[in-house]
Design a protein around this motif. Structure first.
Motif, short mmCIF file in Angstrom:
data_model
loop_
_atom_site.label_atom_id
_atom_site.label_comp_id
_atom_site.label_asym_id
_atom_site.label_seq_id
_atom_site.Cartn_x
_atom_site.Cartn_y
_atom_site.Cartn_z
N ASP A 4 21.51 -21.68 17.34
CA ASP A 4 20.30 -20.94 16.98
C ASP A 4 19.89 -21.41 15.59
O ASP A 4 20.71 -21.44 14.67
N LYS A 23 12.19 -19.02 15.19
CA LYS A 23 13.54 -19.22 15.70
C LYS A 23 13.47 -20.15 16.92
O LYS A 23 12.54 -20.07 17.71
N LYS A 26 16.22 -23.06 19.45
CA LYS A 26 17.55 -23.60 19.75
C LYS A 26 17.48 -25.11 19.61
O LYS A 26 16.50 -25.74 20.02
#
Length: 127
Positions: A71, A79, A81
């Motif tokens: 993350d 945010k 990945k």
């Protein structure tokens, strides 16, 4: 463990063009142009903690393990990945709007961010 330590921005090349391309507002670009960002890196094998501290005391920390999806967060708070790779001493990761690499060259931390044909190169000295 070459990345571990505390680094202070020395120069930024391509700052304005890169920031405009990734959608940073003009007033923020103007304010941030002269920022001396502190980058604090800890490394334990393949595990990293990478923190950037801005003069406004804004702080972004990304913790990741080489080769594993982690993350992550941008300075703007987005945010996502991503998987960080390490190849030939160079860390590499794809952010939502650009590709970012970090390497140590001549005792300096060189961060290169590329979005299309636009490149930002930030050079930092160890403090």
């Amino acid at each position: 463990m070459a990345f571990a330590g505390k680094w202070l921005t020395e120069t930024q090349e391509g700052y304005d063009e890169f920031c405009k391309l990734v959608g940073i507002p003009d007033d923020i670009i103007e304010t941030g142009r002269g920022y001396k960002i502190i980058t604090e890196v800890t490394q334990d094998g393949n595990d990293f903690s990478w923190t950037q501290v801005y003069p406004t005391n804004a702080r972004v920390t990304n913790k990741f393990t080489i080769g594993k999806e982690s993350d992550m967060e941008t300075i703007g708070g987005k945010k996502f990945k991503a998987t960080v790779s390490l190849d030939g001493g160079k860390l590499s990761v794809t952010f939502p709007n650009y590709h970012h690499t970090c390497e140590i060259v001549g005792g300096k931390l060189i961060e290169t961010s590329k979005a299309g044909s636009v490149t930002l190169i930030r050079t930092s000295n160890k403090v």
